[in-house]
Write a protein that holds these residues in place. Structure first.
Motif, PDB file in Angstrom:
ATOM      1  N   VAL A 171       0.841  -1.201   0.000  1.00 60.12           N
ATOM      2  CA  VAL A 171       0.000   0.000   0.000  1.00 60.12           C
ATOM      3  C   VAL A 171       0.874   1.247   0.000  1.00 60.12           C
ATOM      4  O   VAL A 171       0.614   2.218  -0.716  1.00 60.12           O
ATOM      5  CB  VAL A 171      -0.949  -0.005   1.217  1.00 60.12           C
ATOM      6  N   LEU A 172       1.934   1.221   0.787  1.00 55.05           N
ATOM      7  CA  LEU A 172       2.838   2.363   0.857  1.00 55.05           C
ATOM      8  C   LEU A 172       3.532   2.607  -0.488  1.00 55.05           C
ATOM      9  O   LEU A 172       3.704   3.753  -0.911  1.00 55.05           O
ATOM     10  CB  LEU A 172       3.876   2.147   1.957  1.00 55.05           C
ATOM     11  N   ARG A 173       3.910   1.538  -1.167  1.00 52.35           N
ATOM     12  CA  ARG A 173       4.550   1.704  -2.483  1.00 52.35           C
ATOM     13  C   ARG A 173       3.590   2.348  -3.479  1.00 52.35           C
ATOM     14  O   ARG A 173       4.009   3.180  -4.305  1.00 52.35           O
ATOM     15  CB  ARG A 173       5.045   0.351  -3.000  1.00 52.35           C
ATOM     16  N   ASP A 174       2.327   1.971  -3.426  1.00 54.30           N
ATOM     17  CA  ASP A 174       1.336   2.597  -4.302  1.00 54.30           C
ATOM     18  C   ASP A 174       1.203   4.087  -3.989  1.00 54.30           C
ATOM     19  O   ASP A 174       1.084   4.923  -4.893  1.00 54.30           O
ATOM     20  CB  ASP A 174      -0.021   1.911  -4.156  1.00 54.30           C
ATOM     21  N   MET A 175       1.232   4.415  -2.706  1.00 53.20           N
ATOM     22  CA  MET A 175       1.141   5.817  -2.307  1.00 53.20           C
ATOM     23  C   MET A 175       2.359   6.605  -2.773  1.00 53.20           C
ATOM     24  O   MET A 175       2.239   7.745  -3.239  1.00 53.20           O
ATOM     25  CB  MET A 175       1.003   5.916  -0.785  1.00 53.20           C
ATOM     26  N   LEU A 176       3.534   5.998  -2.663  1.00 50.71           N
ATOM     27  CA  LEU A 176       4.763   6.673  -3.090  1.00 50.71           C
ATOM     28  C   LEU A 176       4.726   6.985  -4.582  1.00 50.71           C
ATOM     29  O   LEU A 176       5.202   8.039  -5.015  1.00 50.71           O
ATOM     30  CB  LEU A 176       5.978   5.808  -2.767  1.00 50.71           C
ATOM     31  N   GLU A 177       4.136   6.089  -5.355  1.00 49.47           N
ATOM     32  CA  GLU A 177       4.021   6.316  -6.786  1.00 49.47           C
ATOM     33  C   GLU A 177       3.152   7.538  -7.069  1.00 49.47           C
ATOM     34  O   GLU A 177       3.453   8.345  -7.968  1.00 49.47           O
ATOM     35  CB  GLU A 177       3.426   5.077  -7.465  1.00 49.47           C
ATOM     36  N   GLU A 178       2.096   7.706  -6.282  1.00 51.80           N
ATOM     37  CA  GLU A 178       1.233   8.870  -6.457  1.00 51.80           C
ATOM     38  C   GLU A 178       1.938  10.151  -6.020  1.00 51.80           C
ATOM     39  O   GLU A 178       1.764  11.209  -6.640  1.00 51.80           O
ATOM     40  CB  GLU A 178      -0.062   8.677  -5.652  1.00 51.80           C
ATOM     41  N   ARG A 180       5.078  10.752  -6.271  1.00 52.08           N
ATOM     42  CA  ARG A 180       6.042  11.101  -7.323  1.00 52.08           C
ATOM     43  C   ARG A 180       5.382  11.892  -8.453  1.00 52.08           C
ATOM     44  O   ARG A 180       6.027  12.687  -9.125  1.00 52.08           O
ATOM     45  CB  ARG A 180       6.691   9.832  -7.890  1.00 52.08           C
ATOM     46  N   LYS A 181       4.099  11.678  -8.664  1.00 48.15           N
ATOM     47  CA  LYS A 181       3.407  12.381  -9.750  1.00 48.15           C
ATOM     48  C   LYS A 181       3.147  13.840  -9.401  1.00 48.15           C
ATOM     49  O   LYS A 181       3.255  14.712 -10.261  1.00 48.15           O
ATOM     50  CB  LYS A 181       2.077  11.675 -10.049  1.00 48.15           C
ATOM     51  N   GLY A 182       2.775  14.090  -8.156  1.00 51.32           N
ATOM     52  CA  GLY A 182       2.387  15.450  -7.785  1.00 51.32           C
ATOM     53  C   GLY A 182       3.297  16.152  -6.805  1.00 51.32           C
ATOM     54  O   GLY A 182       3.185  17.362  -6.607  1.00 51.32           O
ATOM     55  N   GLY A 183       4.188  15.404  -6.160  1.00 53.60           N
ATOM     56  CA  GLY A 183       5.138  16.018  -5.251  1.00 53.60           C
ATOM     57  C   GLY A 183       4.586  16.383  -3.884  1.00 53.60           C
ATOM     58  O   GLY A 183       5.276  17.028  -3.087  1.00 53.60           O
ATOM     59  N   ILE A 184       3.358  15.965  -3.581  1.00 48.84           N
ATOM     60  CA  ILE A 184       2.741  16.272  -2.284  1.00 48.84           C
ATOM     61  C   ILE A 184       2.118  15.001  -1.711  1.00 48.84           C
ATOM     62  O   ILE A 184       1.405  14.281  -2.405  1.00 48.84           O
ATOM     63  CB  ILE A 184       1.640  17.340  -2.401  1.00 48.84           C
ATOM     64  N   SER A 185       2.391  14.736  -0.435  1.00 47.15           N
ATOM     65  CA  SER A 185       1.775  13.596   0.247  1.00 47.15           C
ATOM     66  C   SER A 185       0.829  14.116   1.327  1.00 47.15           C
ATOM     67  O   SER A 185       0.994  15.241   1.822  1.00 47.15           O
ATOM     68  CB  SER A 185       2.849  12.715   0.897  1.00 47.15           C
ATOM     69  N   GLN A 186      -0.135  13.307   1.676  1.00 47.37           N
ATOM     70  CA  GLN A 186      -1.064  13.683   2.746  1.00 47.37           C
ATOM     71  C   GLN A 186      -1.417  12.459   3.577  1.00 47.37           C
ATOM     72  O   GLN A 186      -1.709  11.393   3.037  1.00 47.37           O
ATOM     73  CB  GLN A 186      -2.346  14.298   2.171  1.00 47.37           C
ATOM     74  N   LEU A 187      -1.360  12.608   4.888  1.00 47.78           N
ATOM     75  CA  LEU A 187      -1.722  11.538   5.801  1.00 47.78           C
ATOM     76  C   LEU A 187      -2.654  12.084   6.871  1.00 47.78           C
ATOM     77  O   LEU A 187      -2.514  13.224   7.321  1.00 47.78           O
ATOM     78  CB  LEU A 187      -0.478  10.930   6.465  1.00 47.78           C
ATOM     79  N   ASP A 188      -3.570  11.238   7.276  1.00 46.17           N
ATOM     80  CA  ASP A 188      -4.543  11.613   8.296  1.00 46.17           C
ATOM     81  C   ASP A 188      -4.417  10.669   9.482  1.00 46.17           C
ATOM     82  O   ASP A 188      -4.601   9.454   9.349  1.00 46.17           O
ATOM     83  CB  ASP A 188      -5.961  11.543   7.718  1.00 46.17           C
ATOM     84  N   SER A 189      -4.062  11.218  10.645  1.00 40.23           N
ATOM     85  CA  SER A 189      -3.996  10.461  11.900  1.00 40.23           C
ATOM     86  C   SER A 189      -2.991   9.315  11.879  1.00 40.23           C
ATOM     87  O   SER A 189      -3.094   8.391  12.683  1.00 40.23           O
ATOM     88  CB  SER A 189      -5.389   9.900  12.267  1.00 40.23           C
ATOM     89  N   ALA A 190      -2.011   9.352  10.995  1.00 40.25           N
ATOM     90  CA  ALA A 190      -1.052   8.257  10.890  1.00 40.25           C
ATOM     91  C   ALA A 190       0.042   8.316  11.948  1.00 40.25           C
ATOM     92  O   ALA A 190       0.563   7.284  12.367  1.00 40.25           O
ATOM     93  CB  ALA A 190      -0.421   8.238   9.499  1.00 40.25           C
ATOM     94  N   PHE A 191       0.393   9.530  12.366  1.00 37.44           N
ATOM     95  CA  PHE A 191       1.436   9.710  13.381  1.00 37.44           C
ATOM     96  C   PHE A 191       0.847  10.231  14.680  1.00 37.44           C
ATOM     97  O   PHE A 191       1.300   9.895  15.769  1.00 37.44           O
ATOM     98  CB  PHE A 191       2.498  10.680  12.867  1.00 37.44           C
ATOM     99  N   ASP A 192      -0.159  11.055  14.569  1.00 39.11           N
ATOM    100  CA  ASP A 192      -0.886  11.625  15.696  1.00 39.11           C
ATOM    101  C   ASP A 192      -2.362  11.551  15.337  1.00 39.11           C
ATOM    102  O   ASP A 192      -2.771  12.036  14.279  1.00 39.11           O
ATOM    103  CB  ASP A 192      -0.444  13.075  15.916  1.00 39.11           C
ATOM    104  N   THR A 193      -3.161  10.964  16.198  1.00 42.33           N
ATOM    105  CA  THR A 193      -4.569  10.738  15.873  1.00 42.33           C
ATOM    106  C   THR A 193      -5.352  12.024  15.639  1.00 42.33           C
ATOM    107  O   THR A 193      -6.406  12.004  15.011  1.00 42.33           O
ATOM    108  CB  THR A 193      -5.261   9.945  16.994  1.00 42.33           C
ATOM    109  N   LYS A 260      -3.061  10.882  -1.243  1.00 41.93           N
ATOM    110  CA  LYS A 260      -3.626  10.542   0.055  1.00 41.93           C
ATOM    111  C   LYS A 260      -3.615   9.037   0.280  1.00 41.93           C
ATOM    112  O   LYS A 260      -3.526   8.244  -0.656  1.00 41.93           O
ATOM    113  CB  LYS A 260      -5.068  11.058   0.153  1.00 41.93           C
ATOM    114  N   ALA A 261      -3.753   8.671   1.539  1.00 44.91           N
ATOM    115  CA  ALA A 261      -3.851   7.262   1.888  1.00 44.91           C
ATOM    116  C   ALA A 261      -5.191   6.724   1.416  1.00 44.91           C
ATOM    117  O   ALA A 261      -6.208   7.421   1.477  1.00 44.91           O
ATOM    118  CB  ALA A 261      -3.721   7.080   3.403  1.00 44.91           C
TER     119      ALA A 261
END
Length: 267
Positions: A171-178, A180-193, A260-261
């Motif tokens: 799942v993470l590899r799929d997210m990394l591929e996305e 790479r396309k836009g240069g921005i990642s987004q996570l919700d509650s993954a490190f802090d709820t 996004k995740a």
């Protein structure tokens, strides 16, 4: 793992909330035997990396780190270069922004700023190391790291920081591929709820990814409209930061939203 590495790893246990640590706590935190830990602490103290309180016998960070920090900043003024960019980004958005640099397989915070415009703020510990798999900053870095780094990080047992931390390498590899396309990642509650964040990579003069710029927002304010408002501003700030550091920012094929995740139903 070498002796020097084991000794220096003890320094990573210090945080803003844990500024002094006793021998017994070090043994508990590391899972190592007491004699070895004590030997490493003694060596670090003798070289100025730690100092021991005469009464409590607890250890705290020593003056050698201040000297090395000053030398590093004089030779490579990262904080001076990033401070105005991070501050302007935070002021523009009205939320906490922070920059971090790659340190091994983790990220170390360099500078952060919160304009404190709201009653609820993100709790940010500048001394805390950020994992690559569980933070938007980390995914932004990992997406542009080499295959060897990606395979090493995702090949480890990935710690779940919250119940929403993604630990499935596929799942993470799929997210990394996305990312790479836009240069921005987004996570919700993954490190802090209670936090949603976006991250963008920073590149050095050699063209390699060296760190990330990120904006963290309390979930209560992280509406789709808010996150869409952040994306182009974060991308522009990351480009400015990269240029200030002597790097060149790449052109991305997708420039709309952040990667996004996937939802639980999609996994």
């Amino acid at each position: 793992m070498g002796t020097i590495t084991k000794a220096l790893e003890l320094l990573d246990h210090f945080t803003k909330a844990r500024s002094e640590i006793g021998l017994g706590d070090f043994v508990r935190l590391t899972g190592r035997d007491k004699a070895t830990v004590h030997r490493h602490l003694t060596e670090l103290e003798q070289n100025g990396f730690l100092e021991q309180d005469a009464i409590s016998r607890a250890y705290r960070l020593g003056p050698a780190l201040l000297r090395l920090t000053a030398v590093r900043e004089a030779a490579f003024p990262v904080r001076r270069l990033l401070r105005p960019i991070v501050t302007e980004l935070a002021e523009d958005i009205g939320e906490l922004a922070h920059a971090s640099l790659l340190q091994g397989d983790m990220l170390s915070s360099v500078f952060h700023f919160d304009p404190l415009r709201h009653g609820t703020q993100v709790s940010f510990d500048a001394a805390e190391m950020l994992p690559l798999h569980a933070t938007s900053s980390g995914l932004a870095v990992l997406a542009f790291s080499g295959v060897e780094t990606t395979d090493r990080v995702l090949g480890q047992t990935l710690r779940a920081m919250t119940d929403k931390t993604i630990t499935d390498p596929a799942v993470l590899r799929d997210m990394l591929e996305e990312v790479r396309k836009g240069g921005i990642s987004q996570l919700d509650s993954a490190f802090d709820t209670e936090v949603t964040s976006q991250g963008a990579p920073l590149f050095g003069h050699h063209g390699r990814v060296i760190g990330a710029l990120s904006v963290a927002v309390p979930r209560a304010r992280a509406t789709p409209q808010m996150m869409a408002h952040i994306t182009p501003r974060l991308r522009a700030a990351a480009q400015a930061a990269t240029q200030s550091l002597g790097g060149r920012y790449p052109e991305f094929t997708a420039r709309n939203g952040a990667a996004k995740a996937p939802s639980r139903a999609d996994q």
